[in-house]
Design a protein around this motif. Structure first.
Motif, PDB file in Angstrom:
ATOM      1  N   ALA A  17      34.360  41.886  38.719  1.00  0.00           N
ATOM      2  CA  ALA A  17      32.943  41.555  38.537  1.00  0.00           C
ATOM      3  C   ALA A  17      32.108  42.060  39.707  1.00  0.00           C
ATOM      4  O   ALA A  17      31.003  42.586  39.526  1.00  0.00           O
ATOM      5  N   GLU A  18      32.625  41.899  40.924  1.00  0.00           N
ATOM      6  CA  GLU A  18      31.897  42.396  42.088  1.00  0.00           C
ATOM      7  C   GLU A  18      31.755  43.914  42.052  1.00  0.00           C
ATOM      8  O   GLU A  18      30.707  44.457  42.420  1.00  0.00           O
ATOM      9  N   GLY A  52      33.457  39.704  31.939  1.00  0.00           N
ATOM     10  CA  GLY A  52      34.276  38.735  32.636  1.00  0.00           C
ATOM     11  C   GLY A  52      33.911  37.298  32.336  1.00  0.00           C
ATOM     12  O   GLY A  52      34.533  36.381  32.839  1.00  0.00           O
ATOM     13  N   ASP A  53      32.881  37.079  31.477  1.00  0.00           N
ATOM     14  CA  ASP A  53      32.376  35.729  31.292  1.00  0.00           C
ATOM     15  C   ASP A  53      32.825  35.091  29.999  1.00  0.00           C
ATOM     16  O   ASP A  53      32.650  33.908  29.803  1.00  0.00           O
ATOM     17  N   ALA A 104      42.251  35.150  38.528  1.00  0.00           N
ATOM     18  CA  ALA A 104      40.869  34.852  38.911  1.00  0.00           C
ATOM     19  C   ALA A 104      40.384  35.791  40.005  1.00  0.00           C
ATOM     20  O   ALA A 104      39.239  36.252  39.992  1.00  0.00           O
ATOM     21  N   VAL A 105      41.263  36.093  40.965  1.00  0.00           N
ATOM     22  CA  VAL A 105      40.890  37.017  42.044  1.00  0.00           C
ATOM     23  C   VAL A 105      40.611  38.405  41.485  1.00  0.00           C
ATOM     24  O   VAL A 105      39.644  39.064  41.874  1.00  0.00           O
ATOM     25  N   THR A 160      37.296  38.332  39.667  1.00  0.00           N
ATOM     26  CA  THR A 160      36.193  38.292  40.629  1.00  0.00           C
ATOM     27  C   THR A 160      35.968  39.655  41.258  1.00  0.00           C
ATOM     28  O   THR A 160      34.825  40.113  41.404  1.00  0.00           O
TER      29      THR A 160
END
Length: 401
Positions: free
Chosen positions: A203-204, A260-261, A196-197, A200
């Protein structure tokens, strides 16, 4: 620039397994010390019944030294090969525990050890089972529990009916199973957290790159397109190319934002259309997700992007565009309308005759490939001020395939 110290370097290299099981290792080392205190208390209460009291105190001292040493080594995270260190400590744990259990016969007679706990109490010997379970999982925990329970039963000579009435084996096996499952659960949770990290962070990073592209490349392309249309002449082709690249970049950024979704084959069509919204482009979509196949979604989005590109190039500087997505259940209806000057009769046929196949390939061809139809309504049908409207109809069964 200062170099990190050994502790900082070790922390930076902390493995996923260490990060997952670190709380368990710390907790069980505290348990090890608590059970040692219980074993010492049991020694004080039982020493008067031993035949060799001095040896019993020596063995208790060995138990205390090993408890402290093993607790210290199992709580370390910064050794070059901490996994191997823990493996050897757990093996040593079992050797010491089995040796101390066997030594019970050296300090007490049969009448005592047959009906009482061995010299190292059941609670203290459970530490070896717990360590094996955390290190290697529930199977290792259960096997360790069975091994130590078997040694205890053998030393106390309770292989008869008493073995079924004694709780030693069930307790040790249950502890090994429970702690092994807890350790595996912690590892899985740590793995999910790290994934998950990473998602994230990715995505950022995509969002940061998208902002940079939007603030730089897209604005430049938009400016080239606008100025080329204003000047006309030889710059018109440059404006056309800039518009095509602007559309391609917008579609690419929309695709990157969705990676990522979703992990399945279907994606939501709405974000691929709303990415085109600007002060002069209005996009309306349903409130619920419109899920279609990934490839279908890309083709529909590309057709809409090309239609909007033509609006920017040919509808006039003040023209506004309107995109509407409808999902009837049986088919998808996408309309792209503008309030510009429209297309002169025969203009598309003339462009095709000149070898310019942008509309036929980029718009009509894409929709027909999906099993749908693309219909163009322009000034000739609607009258002055009607502008141009593309209507795409794609069968829902094909879009969802």
């Amino acid at each position: 620039m200062t170099r990190p110290g050994p502790a900082e370097a070790g922390a930076a290299e902390l493995s996923a397994d260490d990060a997952a099981t670190a709380p368990l290792w710390r907790a069980v080392q505290a348990l090890r010390l608590v059970t040692l205190l219980y074993a010492v208390g049991q020694q004080i209460a039982s020493v008067q019944h031993y035949q060799n009291q001095q040896l019993s105190w020596v063995l208790i001292a060995v138990m205390a030294v090993w408890s402290g040493t093993s607790a210290f080594m199992l709580s370390q995270w910064h050794f070059p090969d901490v996994a191997r260190l823990r493996s050897w400590v757990v093996i040593g744990d079992h050797v010491v525990v089995i040796a101390l259990i066997a030594s019970t016969r050296l300090v007490a007679d049969y009448s005592w050890y047959h009906g009482h706990q061995t010299l190292p109490t059941t609670l203290w010997v459970a530490n070896a089972v717990v360590s094996a379970a955390i290190l290697r999982g529930p199977l290792a925990g259960v096997l360790s529990g069975l091994l130590i329970a078997g040694v205890i039963v053998t030393v106390r000579e309770q292989w008869g009916q008493d073995v079924w009435a004694d709780a030693t084996a069930p307790v040790l096996v249950s502890i090994g199973l429970a702690l092994g499952l807890a350790a595996n659960t912690a590892r899985r949770a740590q793995g999910q957290l790290e994934r998950a990290v990473r998602l994230t962070a990715a995505a950022e990073e995509r969002e940061r790159l998208a902002r940079e592209v939007h603030d730089g490349v897209l604005q430049v392309l938009s400016y080239i397109k606008r100025r080329g249309n204003e000047i006309g002449g030889s710059t018109e082709e440059l404006a056309q190319r800039a518009a095509e690249q602007e559309v391609a970049l917008r579609v690419l950024l929309s695709e990157q934002g969705r990676h990522g979704d979703t992990g399945g084959a279907d994606v939501d069509l709405r974000p691929l259309l709303t990415v085109h919204a600007t002060p002069s482009v209005f996009v309306s979509t349903p409130g619920e997700p419109v899920r279609v196949g990934r490839w279908m979604a890309g083709e529909i989005a590309a057709a809409v992007a090309n239609a909007l590109s033509n609006v920017g190039l040919h509808a006039g500087p003040d023209a506004k565009a309107y995109v509407l997505l409808e999902d009837t259940g049986d088919e998808l209806i996408i309309s792209v309308r503008d309030d510009g000057v429209g297309i002169a009769p025969g203009r598309l046929e003339e462009a095709a005759a000149e070898g310019r196949m942008g509309v036929s390939r980029s718009i009509i061809g894409r929709i027909e490939t999906l099993g749908g139809a693309a219909v163009l309504l322009t000034e000739e049908a609607g009258g002055v001020g009607f502008g141009t409207e593309w209507e795409f109809r794609v069968p829902r069964s094909d879009a969802a395939a």
